[in-house]
Design an enzyme around this catalytic site. Structure first.
Site, PDB file in Angstrom:
ATOM      1  N   ARG A  88       0.838  -1.213   0.000  1.00  0.00           N
ATOM      2  CA  ARG A  88       0.000   0.000   0.000  1.00  0.00           C
ATOM      3  C   ARG A  88       0.867   1.256   0.000  1.00  0.00           C
ATOM      4  NH1 ARG A  88      -2.656  -2.586  -2.335  1.00  0.00           N
ATOM      5  NH2 ARG A  88      -4.390  -3.808  -1.624  1.00  0.00           N
ATOM      6  N   GLU A  91       2.016   1.580  -3.430  1.00  0.00           N
ATOM      7  CA  GLU A  91       0.891   2.110  -4.194  1.00  0.00           C
ATOM      8  C   GLU A  91       0.726   3.614  -3.953  1.00  0.00           C
ATOM      9  OE1 GLU A  91      -3.660   0.715  -5.015  1.00  0.00           O
ATOM     10  OE2 GLU A  91      -3.022   0.761  -2.916  1.00  0.00           O
ATOM     11  N   SER A 114      14.720  14.769   3.139  1.00  0.00           N
ATOM     12  CA  SER A 114      15.715  13.851   3.679  1.00  0.00           C
ATOM     13  C   SER A 114      15.066  12.655   4.357  1.00  0.00           C
ATOM     14  CB  SER A 114      16.600  14.583   4.693  1.00  0.00           C
ATOM     15  OG  SER A 114      17.503  13.695   5.300  1.00  0.00           O
TER      16      SER A 114
END
Length: 147
Positions: A88, A91, A114
């Site tokens: 996920r 995704e 960063s």
């Protein structure tokens, strides 16, 4: 023995003893997010921190030394994660990565966020339609330099 062996021992002991990452973090004196990453082999512990983690998980001196070695970071077993929860996040970056990039560049200019000077806070948010996962990530902005 390898760092992966030590990580597996930590996870096995955590499950067997019902240890919570937040309790480990309290004893180490750092955030649960950072300490969990360290215990999972993604951060380097100093000797004192390694000793605390070693005591909690029953690690030998040799195993504690592995916690003090700079790890190979970002070492997932596959390039596209197959674990549903980790997928996920993949995704999210696939769908919203260009949005993150555009909005960060619009707000800050040409640079990156960063992952070294970074902090994260993960917590549960109560919601009548089903609890939500709240993750706040904060990384220092690093502008690209001209030379």
């Amino acid at each position: 023995m390898s760092r992966l062996d030590v990580t597996e021992k930590i996870i096995t002991t955590k499950v067997a003893k019902g240890i919570k990452w937040s309790d480990v973090a309290t004893k180490v004196g750092l955030s649960k997010e950072w300490v969990t990453a360290a215990c999972l082999g993604q951060m380097t512990l100093d000797p004192k921190q390694a000793g605390i983690v070693g005591e909690i998980f029953g690690l030998s001196d040799a195993e504690q030394k592995w916690l003090q070695v700079v790890p190979y970071k970002g070492s997932l077993p596959t390039s596209v994660p197959t674990d549903p929860l980790i997928y996920r996040f993949y995704e999210l970056v696939s769908v919203y990565g260009t949005t993150f990039k555009e909005l960060i560049h619009e707000e800050f200019g040409d640079g990156i966020m960063s992952a070294i000077d970074f902090k994260m806070d993960l917590k549960r948010e109560a919601d009548p339609k089903g609890d939500r996962v709240s993750i706040v990530m904060s990384g220092k902005f690093l502008p690209y330099k001209t030379y």
